[in-house]
Write a protein that holds these residues in place. Structure first.
Motif, PDB file in Angstrom:
ATOM      1  N   GLY A  15       1.197  -0.789   0.029  1.00 34.86           N
ATOM      2  CA  GLY A  15       0.124   0.309  -0.021  1.00 34.86           C
ATOM      3  C   GLY A  15       0.714   0.772  -0.255  1.00 34.86           C
ATOM      4  N   TYR A  18      -1.438   7.525   2.780  1.00 36.32           N
ATOM      5  CA  TYR A  18      -2.921   8.036   2.274  1.00 36.32           C
ATOM      6  C   TYR A  18      -3.337   9.053   2.903  1.00 36.32           C
ATOM      7  CZ  TYR A  18      -7.459   7.833   0.457  1.00 36.32           C
ATOM      8  OH  TYR A  18      -8.552   7.897   0.026  1.00 36.32           O
ATOM      9  N   MET A  35      -8.186   0.582  -4.407  1.00 37.80           N
ATOM     10  CA  MET A  35      -7.173  -0.327  -2.673  1.00 37.80           C
ATOM     11  C   MET A  35      -7.502  -1.895  -3.113  1.00 37.80           C
ATOM     12  SD  MET A  35      -6.996   2.560  -0.025  1.00 37.80           S
ATOM     13  CE  MET A  35      -6.501   4.414  -0.529  1.00 37.80           C
ATOM     14  N   VAL A  40      -4.173  -3.939  -1.951  1.00 37.77           N
ATOM     15  CA  VAL A  40      -4.082  -2.913  -1.173  1.00 37.77           C
ATOM     16  C   VAL A  40      -4.090  -3.525   0.203  1.00 37.77           C
ATOM     17  CG1 VAL A  40      -3.431  -0.609   0.341  1.00 37.77           C
ATOM     18  CG2 VAL A  40      -3.205  -0.749  -2.277  1.00 37.77           C
ATOM     19  N   VAL A  43      -2.415   1.219   3.984  1.00 41.67           N
ATOM     20  CA  VAL A  43      -1.982   2.329   4.264  1.00 41.67           C
ATOM     21  C   VAL A  43      -1.463   3.509   5.359  1.00 41.67           C
ATOM     22  CG1 VAL A  43      -3.437   2.377   2.234  1.00 41.67           C
ATOM     23  CG2 VAL A  43      -4.769   3.229   4.257  1.00 41.67           C
ATOM     24  N   ILE A  77      -8.579  -3.279   4.804  1.00 39.13           N
ATOM     25  CA  ILE A  77      -7.601  -2.609   5.214  1.00 39.13           C
ATOM     26  C   ILE A  77      -6.984  -2.431   6.082  1.00 39.13           C
ATOM     27  CG2 ILE A  77      -5.891  -1.163   3.836  1.00 39.13           C
ATOM     28  CD1 ILE A  77      -8.360  -1.120   1.360  1.00 39.13           C
ATOM     29  N   TRP A 352       0.074   6.599  -2.480  1.00 34.03           N
ATOM     30  CA  TRP A 352      -1.381   6.101  -2.722  1.00 34.03           C
ATOM     31  C   TRP A 352      -1.983   7.040  -3.943  1.00 34.03           C
ATOM     32  CZ3 TRP A 352      -4.293   1.910  -4.141  1.00 34.03           C
ATOM     33  CH2 TRP A 352      -5.376   2.346  -4.733  1.00 34.03           C
TER      34      TRP A 352
END
Length: 666
Positions: A15, A18, A35, A40, A43, A77, A352
């Motif tokens: 990732g 972000y 994502m 991903v 983040v 995530i 990202w």
């Protein structure tokens, strides 16, 4: 401390940073959807978001952060949640202008960038603790938060501050370090140039002086500045440990020696729960993949050999170098998996979604301005798939072949003014010796000077000291023990010269290393710019050297294996070997580069009984070992397909610019 090892809690990370605060909320749903498409798993969130979280003093807005963390968690995530203490808000600096750092020349830097912090300022320290406490209280037990990310890249772009607050704090630090003024005056050698101090209040920070200042004061101030920032990290870390138990805490290092040179990462590694690193290719014409390997090996070594995490690198070009070429197709995956091969538990990027505004809007990202129709996006999705397939390697460790010594403190000391030659560069020597070992397909573990006492020659048959100008006397005992037990030691020039206070060791050069090497150096003889000399080995090989020569006097039992054949040091030893116990100590008294340095390295490797892997140039074979499995990474940096012989004798074809990973039972 967290109850679980960091890699037991984290997914194999894929990732990047972000920054949803840069975008309207309608973009967030698209981000989370993409994502998931890209694979991903984590983040980094909120690194620069203090002004959004606390838009006015004491007024907090967590609604947006609640929402995005919830969306990420629902999508599976994980969140590396930052304390945003690298950029306090504008209102903070308006209220506390003395929190802005002051340069050596007395100029107070202005708000409007990042990292403009006086790490001694009590108002900054209080505010950082306050925002950290609020974040930890709110999200400390949130199931999405798998890692805490304190601050960002300490030391970039500035670490030291020369204000009056720092001067007062420096005096306290010195009193704790030395106890008495007599001890300080002795350590700093203040009898020179009449600098004796009779009262603690007479001591300041090393601001601009008419000519060169006291080098021992300068060196201690660098230690102090590094320690002040580290103390701020520890303060935030302890808050997070208390309010978010079990979640590891880190801050992103930049260990590649050309970056963040003001940080002693050996000391910092003892304070983090997980070592993480940021690495960006330096596109100056050199073989950037060699620096990548060095950075990854050094990061793993700072982590004590344990798994670590690549927290930032670039999908393609950056925007802060003089020239920023794009990465060619396949380079992103090759760079990412190269870090994984050398111990990283994943591959993370900055950032990202590519920013539309601000200083880094031309810095590449996982989701470029051009969107999902771009080559970069397609490569991101493919890389996410490959990283996902490697989840079984979590917790495995990279196997190294040889060892090297590196010291940030020695580098600080050597970079001070008025050394014998302005062309002396410890980082260049590190790069050159590492490249020679890399070209023999050897993986390197690094050690600090105070970590050599128990170095096992059976595990590391070769130890290279590329340049260790500042070496405490205690280093000698560790090196002598290593050699006498069967190790082969290779030391390069201008090593062992001064102690930890930048005072020359008593007696002849090379001071602390004189006995283990079995020689003395009567005098340095640096070469002028453009000047070169030849060196001839006892086998008749002629090598070309520059920058440095010296008058070496070998002692009993120290044999000369090469001599200078021209210049002021003609007929003097340039390469020596001393047998000691079951091992040998080699000394190289000049600067060799490229194939010339490689010729000496080959001699020493043969003496150590170390053989490199038979591979083409710019092809790597790196092994990660687990309890039951091994992962063999074959990395091809060339533009042609190669066949690589694996440890079990089988062969695998690796395409041009590609990486193949083979899992095998141990």
């Amino acid at each position: 401390m967290p109850s679980a090892a960091p890699h037991d809690r984290l997914p194999l990370a894929f990732g990047g940073d972000y920054n949803p605060e840069q975008w309207p909320q309608e973009v967030w749903e698209e981000d989370v959807r993409l994502m998931r498409e890209a694979g991903v798993t984590m983040v980094s969130l909120g690194i620069f978001a203090w002004s959004r979280i606390e838009p006015r003093p004491g007024a907090y807005d967590f609604e947006w952060l609640d929402r995005i963390i919830g969306m990420l968690h629902e999508a599976g995530i994980g969140v590396d949640l930052a304390t945003p203490t690298v950029v306090p808000p504008a209102w903070f600096y308006r209220a506390h202008p003395r929190a802005l750092p002051v340069t050596r020349e007395g100029v107070r830097l202005a708000f409007g960038s990042r990292g403009a912090i006086c790490h001694s300022d009590p108002d900054y320290r209080a505010a950082a603790a306050e925002i950290t406490s609020h974040l930890a209280s709110r999200y400390g037990t949130h199931p999405a938060v798998v890692l805490w990310h304190v601050h960002n890249e300490y030391g970039a772009p500035v670490l030291a501050c020369y204000c009056d607050t720092c001067a007062a704090a420096f005096r306290v630090w010195l009193q704790d370090r030395y106890g008495t003024l007599d001890a300080l005056n002795q350590a700093w050698g203040t009898a020179f140039w009449g600098q004796l101090y009779g009262d603690w209040e007479e001591i300041g920070v090393p601001r601009t002086t008419p000519t060169v200042g006291n080098p021992a004061q300068e060196l201690d101030f660098q230690r102090f500045a590094d320690g002040q920032a580290r103390a701020n990290f520890v303060a935030e870390r302890d808050i997070l440990h208390r309010l978010s138990p079990g979640v590891p805490v880190t801050t992103n290092f930049m260990v590649a020696p050309s970056q963040c040179s003001s940080i002693d990462y050996w000391a910092w590694a003892r304070e983090v729960d997980l070592v993480t690193n940021d690495h960006y290719l330096i596109t100056d014409g050199r073989r950037a993949h060699v620096n990548l390997a060095l950075a990854a090996d050094l990061t793993r070594s700072v982590a004590g050999g344990a798994p670590w995490l690549l927290l930032e690198h670039a999908t393609s070009g950056v925007n802060w170098q003089p020239h920023n070429p794009a990465k060619e197709p396949g380079r992103m995956a090759r760079d990412s998996l190269g870090h994984v091969a050398r111990g990283s538990e994943g591959a993370m990027f900055f950032q990202w979604r590519q920013s539309r505004s601000g200083a880094e809007k031309f810095h590449s990202s996982m989701l470029p301005h051009g969107g999902t129709g771009t080559r970069v996006w397609r490569e991101v999705v493919e890389l996410g798939r490959r990283v996902g397939e490697l989840s079984g390697l979590r917790g495995t460790r990279t196997r190294a072949d040889v060892a090297m010594v590196w010291s940030w403190e020695s580098w600080w000391a050597q970079n001070l003014d008025w050394r014998p030659s302005r062309d002396l560069d410890a980082r260049e020597r590190l790069d050159s010796f590492y490249e020679a070992l890399y070209d023999r397909h050897l993986t390197v573990d690094f050690f600090p000077p105070d970590g050599l006492a128990d170095l096992d020659p059976a595990r590391y048959p070769l130890l290279v000291v590329p340049q260790l100008y500042s070496a405490p006397a205690s280093v000698a005992a560790g090196l002598e023990r290593y050699v006498s037990r069967g190790g082969t030691l290779l030391v390069s020039f201008f090593s062992g010269i001064v102690d930890e206070h930048d005072a020359v060791h008593p007696g002849a050069y090379p001071g602390a290393l004189r006995d283990v090497l079995g020689l003395t150096v009567e005098e340095f003889d640096p070469l002028l710019p453009g000047e070169a000399v030849t060196v001839r080995t006892t086998e008749g090989e002629v090598l070309r050297a520059d920058v440095w020569s010296e008058y070496v006097v070998p002692g009993d039992g120290c044999e000369t294996l090469a001599v200078f054949t021209e210049g002021r040091t003609a007929s003097r030893p340039a390469l020596t070997r001393r047998a000691l116990g079951d091992g040998a100590a080699w000394y190289l008294a000049t600067r060799l580069t490229g194939a010339d340095l490689g010729a000496v390295v080959d001699l020493v490797l043969a003496d150590a009984g170390v053989r490199g892997v038979d591979l083409p140039r710019d092809v790597e074979l790196v092994v990660r070992e687990g309890e039951s499995d091994e992962y063999w990474f074959a990395v091809n940096h060339t533009d042609a397909e190669v066949k690589v012989t694996l440890p079990d004798g089988s062969r695998v074809a690796v395409g041009a610019g590609a990486v193949e990973v083979v899992r095998a039972a141990r």
